[in-house]
Design a protein around this motif. Structure first.
Motif, PDB file in Angstrom:
ATOM      1  N   GLN A  30       0.875  -1.245  -0.163  1.00 30.70           N
ATOM      2  CA  GLN A  30       0.003  -0.113   0.174  1.00 30.70           C
ATOM      3  C   GLN A  30       0.819   1.386  -0.204  1.00 30.70           C
ATOM      4  O   GLN A  30       1.904   1.441   0.763  1.00 30.70           O
ATOM      5  N   PHE A  34      -9.290   6.628  -4.133  1.00 24.85           N
ATOM      6  CA  PHE A  34      -8.396   5.567  -4.237  1.00 24.85           C
ATOM      7  C   PHE A  34      -9.222   4.325  -4.044  1.00 24.85           C
ATOM      8  O   PHE A  34      -9.107   2.969  -5.069  1.00 24.85           O
ATOM      9  N   ILE A  83      -7.056   1.660  -6.352  1.00 21.05           N
ATOM     10  CA  ILE A  83      -5.936   1.835  -6.141  1.00 21.05           C
ATOM     11  C   ILE A  83      -5.564   1.483  -4.635  1.00 21.05           C
ATOM     12  O   ILE A  83      -5.983   2.080  -3.495  1.00 21.05           O
ATOM     13  N   ASN A  84      -4.548   0.866  -4.463  1.00 20.17           N
ATOM     14  CA  ASN A  84      -4.062   0.213  -3.042  1.00 20.17           C
ATOM     15  C   ASN A  84      -3.091   1.534  -2.585  1.00 20.17           C
ATOM     16  O   ASN A  84      -2.009   1.633  -2.582  1.00 20.17           O
ATOM     17  N   THR A 141      -0.454   9.947  -9.006  1.00 24.41           N
ATOM     18  CA  THR A 141      -0.720   8.538  -9.593  1.00 24.41           C
ATOM     19  C   THR A 141      -0.598   8.419 -11.022  1.00 24.41           C
ATOM     20  O   THR A 141      -0.752   7.289 -11.609  1.00 24.41           O
TER      21      THR A 141
END
Length: 282
Positions: free
Chosen positions: A2, A25, A30-31, A260
């Protein structure tokens, strides 16, 4: 594994950024996790060093650390360096690089609400206030090509100093609040950047908008309340209005993409913030 992101400030418990980013997230699979960190002034350098050690990929910076954090970063984007404030940190090749997304976030929010090509030499803009938010918006507007941007402030000297310090080319003048009130008919866009009218002092307004033109666009970067007395008066005069939620969402979305590489869902981010505030986007 994570990934960890966050926001630092003092105080920080009121921040809606964790709610907004963590929901994105989750929705995007998304971790990652976004956490608030209450950082005291004298602990700022240690906090930045600690964030690098534990592998934080990026974080936001809010009051009162936007300027104080700059000496502790490895590099700073030229626009953020000119503004003299950083609100977004990105880990790049192991280093922390500082950016300022406030001005760009404001412009993107304005573009989404005001369906007009306003970044040109015909648009005449008035900024109310000469503080940190005003500086970020003023510098960014000029950096991106707007030409005529005036600033009014309770202290005309501070407005003039902001204009003189700006490294970007433009045509600007400093006005007193009274002078600005009398000249409002000249402006296509009016941007309110002070804290006047913010909760709990919701009846206050920095300017009398009696001379505002009916087809003007009026923006107030305050989002609590969702419609300030300033915006109420502008709407009564027939102007199109926008509160500060759009700027908050867009500057956060810019940071999200920088971290990201993914553009978040603006509508979803807006809904979660407005639901939390119990208001509207104006």
């Amino acid at each position: 594994m994570q990934k960890l992101y966050g926001v630092i400030g003092k105080p920080i418990a009121q921040s809606m950024s964790p709610l907004m980013h963590n929901e994105e997230f989750r929705q995007l699979g998304i971790n990652a996790n976004y956490q608030p960190f209450h950082i005291l002034d004298h602990d700022l350098k240690t906090a930045v060093e600690g964030m690098k050690v534990i592998g934080i990929e990026g974080f936001n910076v809010t009051s009162p650390h936007k300027t104080a954090i700059m000496p502790f970063l490895d590099s700073i984007d030229p626009l953020a360096n000119a503004i003299g404030a950083v609100n977004t940190i990105v880990r790049e090749n192991g280093d922390f690089r500082g950016y300022n997304t406030d001005g760009t976030g404001f412009i993107q929010a304005l573009q989404s609400a005001w369906k007009k090509d306003f970044m040109n030499e015909q648009t005449r803009t008035l900024i109310v206030g000469a503080g940190g938010a005003s500086k970020a918006i003023y510098y960014t507007l000029l950096a991106k090509g707007m030409k005529y941007v005036d600033i009014c402030n309770r202290s005309v000297i501070n407005a003039q100093q902001l204009i003189e310090d700006c490294p970007y080319e433009g045509v600007s003048k400093a006005l007193s609040l009274h002078e600005a009130e009398l000249e409002l008919v000249d402006y296509d866009l009016v941007i309110q950047t002070t804290s006047i009218g913010m909760y709990p002092d919701i009846t206050n307004s920095p300017l009398d908008l009696e001379h505002l033109r009916t087809n003007a666009f009026v923006s107030d970067i305050i989002y609590n309340p969702s419609e300030t007395a300033f915006l109420q008066q502008a709407k009564h005069k027939g102007a199109q209005t926008q509160n500060g939620i759009g700027m908050f969402i867009h500057q956060g979305a810019l940071a999200f993409k920088m971290w990201t590489g993914i553009t978040p869902n603006f509508e979803r981010m807006t809904n979660i913030v407005t639901e939390k505030l119990g208001g509207t986007t104006c």
